[in-house]
Design an enzyme around this catalytic site. Structure first.
Site, PDB file in Angstrom:
ATOM      1  N   CYS A   1       0.784  -1.145   0.024  1.00 46.82           N
ATOM      2  CA  CYS A   1       0.031   0.068   0.030  1.00 46.82           C
ATOM      3  C   CYS A   1       0.994   1.416   0.005  1.00 46.82           C
ATOM      4  CB  CYS A   1      -0.819   0.032   1.117  1.00 46.82           C
ATOM      5  SG  CYS A   1      -1.966   1.606   1.409  1.00 46.82           S
TER       6      CYS A   1
ATOM      7  N   HIS B   1      -3.421  -4.306 -10.524  1.00 44.33           N
ATOM      8  CA  HIS B   1      -4.347  -3.260 -10.921  1.00 44.33           C
ATOM      9  C   HIS B   1      -4.861  -3.450 -12.381  1.00 44.33           C
ATOM     10  CE1 HIS B   1      -3.021  -0.800  -7.329  1.00 44.33           C
ATOM     11  NE2 HIS B   1      -1.988  -1.478  -7.466  1.00 44.33           N
TER      12      HIS B   1
ATOM     13  N   GLY C   1      -2.208   2.448  -6.707  1.00 44.72           N
ATOM     14  CA  GLY C   1      -3.278   2.636  -7.772  1.00 44.72           C
ATOM     15  C   GLY C   1      -2.789   3.866  -8.624  1.00 44.72           C
TER      16      GLY C   1
END
Length: 279
Positions: free
Chosen positions: A71, A162, A223
């Site tokens: 993350c 992703h 992302g």
């Protein structure tokens, strides 16, 4: 058990210093603590741990208890935490993650970490390594039928998978409707984070994200990184892009010199607390 709530551009996690605390069942703890009515409320749980390979190690768990590889927003928060809480005096930190070693460069002003630049490494574009079921190499513009609409996905791994697609008017786009279905599409054998991107110009995009195991979050560092890679692969932007998220802005650069993606952005403390509930 003591914990700290932090966020990076509104992507909020609960952080536990495992140099001082012991976590027996992080999957169940993540579910209990992340619940916004009966727990602390967060997008998930992050453990800051000793590392044999780097300066520190992180494990992160989504609010459904599933463990994620990486993350980007949490990585920046860890940089701020370990420096400002006196766990290190280093401003260049090697952080071990399940998505590989990440290198943090702390921008410190008067003892405060204002921003963190993270070397996110090289983007993974090989379908089998993302992983994604596709005959394309790299996976650019893979047409996927989601509910009543076809979307063209460009697939990238930044240590986690992703699927990026381009839309108009992302502010009003029904992210939950389409993201929840795309996340579990058979083309993604380990599910995927789904990014919906609106290109403003060659150095500015807007992005909303449906995160695997957490739902829509206000920001996602991996992302944002994957989205800029997808923009470049599709010829939509230059190599340094400001990414506007619900919770703030990140600067992403995919450098030609070393093929690495660099993410720069803020991190913030919210509060400290003590968890009393048995799980």
């Amino acid at each position: 058990m003591r914990f700290t709530k932090m966020h990076g551009c509104g992507n909020d996690y609960i952080y536990i210093n495992c140099f001082e605390e012991k976590v027996e069942n992080p999957e169940k703890l993540a579910i209990a603590m992340s619940e916004r009515h009966f727990g602390v409320g967060a997008d998930g749980l992050v453990l800051i741990m000793p590392s044999e390979k780097g300066d520190f190690r992180m494990r992160m768990f989504n609010l459904d208890g599933s463990e994620g590889e990486m993350c980007g927003n949490a990585v920046r928060c860890i940089g701020k935490y370990v420096y400002e809480r006196g766990l290190t005096e280093k401003k260049l930190i090697a952080l071990e993650t399940a998505g590989g070693m990440k290198y943090l460069d702390l921008n410190v002003v008067d003892g405060i970490v204002e921003t963190v630049t993270v070397d996110m490494g090289e983007p993974i574009l090989e379908a089998a390594m993302i992983p994604v079921e596709s005959e394309k190499h790299p996976v650019i513009g893979e047409t996927v039928h989601i509910l009543d609409t076809e979307y063209a996905f460009t697939c990238v791994s930044m240590g986690n998978p992703h699927g990026v697609t381009f839309v108009e008017g992302v502010k009003y786009f029904p992210v939950e409707k389409y993201g929840s279905v795309a996340e579990v599409h058979p083309m993604f054998p380990r599910k995927a984070n789904i990014e919906f991107v609106e290109v403003v110009d060659d150095s500015h995009i807007k992005m909303r994200v449906w995160e695997r195991g957490s739902g829509e979050t206000w920001a996602c560092g991996t992302g944002a990184s994957a989205s800029v890679v997808a923009c470049i692969l599709n010829g939509k932007t230059g190599r340094k892009v400001e990414v506007e998220l619900i919770g703030g802005k990140l600067t992403i650069e995919w450098r030609e010199a070393d093929n690495h993606v660099y993410m720069t952005g803020p991190a913030a403390f919210s509060f400290d607390g003590v968890w009393l509930q048995e799980v």
